[in-house]
Design a protein around this motif. Structure first.
Motif, mmCIF file in Angstrom:
data_model
loop_
_atom_site.group_PDB
_atom_site.id
_atom_site.type_symbol
_atom_site.label_atom_id
_atom_site.label_comp_id
_atom_site.label_asym_id
_atom_site.label_seq_id
_atom_site.Cartn_x
_atom_site.Cartn_y
_atom_site.Cartn_z
ATOM 1 N N VAL A 86 0.899 -1.265 0.086
ATOM 2 C CA VAL A 86 -0.095 0.019 0.188
ATOM 3 C C VAL A 86 0.701 1.170 0.162
ATOM 4 C CG1 VAL A 86 -1.531 1.209 1.475
ATOM 5 C CG2 VAL A 86 -2.150 -1.026 1.244
ATOM 6 N N TYR A 87 2.071 1.432 0.872
ATOM 7 C CA TYR A 87 3.030 2.397 0.955
ATOM 8 C C TYR A 87 3.511 2.603 -0.255
ATOM 9 C CZ TYR A 87 1.198 3.509 5.717
ATOM 10 O OH TYR A 87 0.308 3.959 6.865
ATOM 11 N N LEU A 88 4.005 1.618 -0.885
ATOM 12 C CA LEU A 88 4.780 1.894 -2.104
ATOM 13 C C LEU A 88 3.923 2.221 -3.137
ATOM 14 C CD1 LEU A 88 7.225 -1.358 -1.944
ATOM 15 C CD2 LEU A 88 7.684 1.186 -1.656
ATOM 16 N N PRO A 121 13.838 9.015 -10.216
ATOM 17 C CA PRO A 121 12.502 7.983 -10.219
ATOM 18 C C PRO A 121 12.500 7.389 -8.815
ATOM 19 C CG PRO A 121 14.360 7.121 -11.828
ATOM 20 C CD PRO A 121 14.945 8.413 -11.240
ATOM 21 N N LEU A 122 13.629 7.420 -8.032
ATOM 22 C CA LEU A 122 13.610 7.017 -6.639
ATOM 23 C C LEU A 122 13.113 7.873 -5.487
ATOM 24 C CD1 LEU A 122 16.034 3.878 -6.753
ATOM 25 C CD2 LEU A 122 13.444 3.839 -7.140
ATOM 26 N N GLY A 123 13.220 8.832 -5.959
ATOM 27 C CA GLY A 123 13.375 10.051 -5.108
ATOM 28 C C GLY A 123 12.029 9.878 -3.812
ATOM 29 N N PHE A 124 10.870 9.567 -4.122
ATOM 30 C CA PHE A 124 9.855 9.400 -3.299
ATOM 31 C C PHE A 124 10.265 7.921 -2.545
ATOM 32 C CE2 PHE A 124 8.046 13.034 -5.426
ATOM 33 C CZ PHE A 124 7.377 13.655 -4.389
ATOM 34 N N LEU A 125 10.222 7.020 -3.219
ATOM 35 C CA LEU A 125 10.196 5.391 -2.887
ATOM 36 C C LEU A 125 11.420 5.367 -1.870
ATOM 37 C CD1 LEU A 125 9.627 3.717 -6.404
ATOM 38 C CD2 LEU A 125 8.215 3.877 -4.217
ATOM 39 N N LYS A 126 12.493 5.920 -2.218
ATOM 40 C CA LYS A 126 13.643 5.553 -1.337
ATOM 41 C C LYS A 126 13.239 6.220 0.328
ATOM 42 C CE LYS A 126 16.978 9.406 -1.863
ATOM 43 N NZ LYS A 126 16.815 9.920 -3.160
ATOM 44 N N TYR A 127 12.721 7.301 0.324
ATOM 45 C CA TYR A 127 12.470 7.780 1.588
ATOM 46 C C TYR A 127 11.346 6.908 2.324
ATOM 47 C CZ TYR A 127 15.498 11.710 1.080
ATOM 48 O OH TYR A 127 16.907 12.298 1.072
#
Ligand SMILES: Nc1ncnc2c1ncn2[C@@H]1O[C@H](COP(=O)(O)OP(=O)(O)O)[C@@H](O)[C@H]1O
Ligand SMILES: [Mg+2]
Lengths: 370, 289
Positions: free
Chosen positions: A235-237, A260-266
């Motif tokens: 859900v969060y991803l 591309p990973l800016g949001f996902l990595k945090y």
């Protein structure tokens, strides 16, 4: 494999349960009601700037104050509180205006004097904290709430900040803000599943039929736990993909570099350990005290006691990583190690809680029913 | 497989639910008879390792209560109060519980579950959600799940309570069939449950053991103590207060009493052949030792 069977059954169960979907939607609703891309555009052509205030040229505020700015802001605050309001504001869950008595007035007046004649910033800090104590704590003067002080940015500063943001990558800057709101939900919402995960067997009166099996408690408990973890992580991803896509188009339109990973990595590094901890904590407390509702109540208390300050405190007592700012790159650099340690600690703690929970599940004498 | 129970005591807080119970249970169908609150469920839950005794020991074969996993592997349990995840189908419940019992092989599980559901007459209902099962069907599903791991010992707690007569009979037959090669402990407050299918039984009352032995010997205790007495209708109240009356039916102008007494209760009273129910009621009423 037995573990896999239980794991799959639990996933199937959750996907059919209303609670899970309500929760997913609640996270989505909360995060997107809080998170905005304010100040993402070049200062002055704020698409999302505050309408009607265009003339007063709002470029946002900053909490990054120099010592001198902080001292002067406090002095102004103090003056207003003492002579105009004859009171002060108490912060916390409930924000309250309180009138001052004579003793407190005197302390405030003395502080103005001391500020005018202060010799060092350290002395100033000591004195304002003293006043905070005299006023009963949780005032703007204490260390806890003084960081809320802010001043307006000038146009030049706003441009400089903006350029810094572009340089670091908008997705990183807003990724942290996004993770801040996600983290708040992660500290609370998953408990509604975790706290009832094992109690469900009792509620449906299937606990005897399950406990009588030869299954090892750690297999049973960990399979159910990780099934729920996997779903909520999903859900969060998925929710983190929404701003990622949005910022992809924003970056393209404005010619910014896009990560591309800016949001996902945090989300992964800051939010997911909180999710793991919240579920483990809810599950374990519920099993220990024999009540899911108590576990939920406890988690509500934990979350509120963890929700302030908005940034900067990453000690091990903080299970939510708060980073409610689009400035603060220096905080990030300074706190990097503390945050890393904090997250590892909560990962480990979650694992230990699951083991503890399995142990309680096994040892706890089944409640006789009449 | 034999179960040896020694000085078993269980207290709930201050309340004594089992008081120094000692029992030897060998193979076959063993009855555990007693009214509500006697401690039957408590005893079964302790044997099932779901609850610890306050003091005393139980040996199951050569296993003691500490060897939970080993005991659970050879044990089947049909609790008094149970239910299933309501959104699961009959088959799903069986499969889930089979997995929890450690049955890894899906083919084996499928065959076993098919066989058990046929045995308890639920095969046609295998896709029915458990929430819509009738009481009798639920009980039969409970029986089937208790047999998943081919238990050597089966504990069944009040399996017939609340069922209609036809279901009761069907259930007793299921139990008798199963008990041919195994040990079954059947707890019940219904005398008819043990009367025809158990060879040995124990009677519990308020946590104490008041009889242990063969059913046949139990009936013998009533010999010479159960009377049939024809008396005036207006004596009903007196007779009921003086003796433990099992039943009374009008006969013409008179009333025919069946009662328990150590001596002849009146002129013309005749001894009758005692039933196990007579003796059970006599013991519960405290007029028979
Ligand atoms: N969980 C419990 N807490 C307190 N008292 C209990 C509990 N379970 C049973 N009891 C009491 O212990 C006694 C024996 O109960 P139980 O074993 O359920 O008897 P039975 O199955 O023969 O009806 C009863 O008096 C009952 O009220
Ligand atoms: Mg009972």
């Amino acid at each position: 494999m037995i573990w896999m069977n239980i794991f799959k059954s639990e996933i199937k169960y959750q996907l059919k349960s209303i609670v899970f979907w309500v929760l997913a939607i609640a996270v989505l609703g909360f995060v997107f009601s809080q998170f905005t891309e304010e100040y993402v555009k070049f200062p002055g052509d704020q698409a999302s700037g505050i309408e009607g205030q265009a003339n007063s040229a709002s470029y946002g505020v900053t909490h990054n104050l120099s010592s001198e700015e902080e001292i002067q802001l406090i002095r102004r605050h103090l003056w207003k509180d003492l002579f105009q309001k004859e009171g002060f504001t108490r912060y916390g869950l409930i924000i309250k205006d309180i009138r001052v008595d004579e003793v407190q007035k005197k302390a405030m007046a003395q502080l103005i004097d001391k500020i005018d004649n202060h010799s060092s910033y350290q002395e100033f800090v000591v004195e304002v904290n003293k006043l905070d104590t005299v006023l009963g704590g949780n005032t703007i003067y204490g260390d806890k709430f003084r960081p809320m002080l802010s001043r307006k940015l000038t146009y030049e500063e706003a441009v400089e900040n903006f350029e810094n943001r572009v340089e670091e990558g908008m997705t990183n800057v807003y990724g942290r803000l996004f993770a801040d709101y996600l983290g708040l939900t992660a500290g609370l919402f998953p408990v509604f599943i975790g706290a009832f995960l094992l109690g469900r067997d009792r509620r449906w009166r299937m606990d005897d039929l399950i406990k009588i099996r030869g299954i090892r408690s750690l297999v049973y408990v960990s399979a159910k736990y990780l099934a729920v973890v996997l779903l909520l992580v999903g859900v969060y991803l998925i929710i983190s993909l929404i701003p990622t896509v949005k910022f992809y188009f924003l970056s393209k339109a404005n010619g910014w570099p896009f990560h591309p990973l800016g949001f996902l990595k945090y989300t992964v590094a800051w939010v997911l350990p909180t999710v793991l901890f919240t579920i483990a904590c809810g599950m374990t407390i519920a099993e220990l005290v024999g009540s899911g509702l108590i576990a939920v109540a406890a988690q509500i208390v934990f979350t509120f006691s963890n929700s302030l300050p908005l940034k900067g405190n990453y000690s091990l007592s903080r299970f939510i990583i708060r980073f409610n700012t689009i400035e603060g790159h220096d905080i990030l650099v300074k706190s990097h190690d503390a945050i890393l340690l904090n997250r590892l600690f909560y990962l480990l703690l979650s694992g230990l809680l699951v083991v503890l929970c399995a142990w309680v599940w096994e040892k706890k004498e089944a409640q006789g029913r009449r | 497989m034999e179960i040896r129970i020694r000085n078993l005591t269980k207290k709930y807080g201050g309340k004594l639910a089992l008081d120094e119970i000692s029992l030897d249970i060998n193979g076959g169908l063993y009855g555990l008879l007693g009214p509500k609150g006697a401690g039957k469920t408590t005893l079964l839950r302790i044997i099932a390792t779901l609850m610890n005794p306050t003091s005393g020991d139980i040996c199951i074969g050569h296993l003691d209560l500490g060897q939970r996993k080993a005991i659970r592997d050879i044990l089947g349990y049909l609790p008094q109060n149970f239910s299933f995840y309501p959104q699961y189908s009959v088959y799903e419940v069986m499969d889930y519980l089979a997995v929890l019992s450690g049955q890894k092989d899906p083919v084996w599980r499928q065959e076993k579950i098919t066989q058990l559901l046929q045995q308890v007459n639920l095969w046609e209902n295998r896709d029915t959600k458990t929430r819509v099962l009738s009481k009798g069907m639920k009980r039969r599903l409970g029986f089937a799940q208790a047999l998943i791991n081919d238990p050597l010992i089966l504990l069944v707690d009040e399996p017939t309570a609340g069922l209609d007569l036809e279901e009761q009979v069907r259930f007793r037959n299921l139990l008798s069939d199963f008990a041919l090669e195994r040990t079954v402990i059947l707890s019940t407050h219904i005398v008819a449950d043990v009367e025809f299918i158990c060879e040995n039984l124990a009677i519990l009352k308020e946590g104490g053991l008041i009889y242990e032995g063969r059913i046949r010997d139990l009936v013998r205790k009533g010999e010479g103590k159960v009377w049939s007495l024809l008396a005036e209708r207006e004596d009903t109240l007196d007779i009921r207060s003086d003796y433990q009356v099992i039943s009374y039916v009008p006969e013409g102008d008179m009333m025919n009493f069946r009662l328990i007494s150590n001596h002849q209760p009146g002129p013309g009273a005749e001894l009758v052949k005692p039933t196990i129910e007579d003796v059970y009621l006599g013991i519960m009423g405290g007029v028979m030792g």
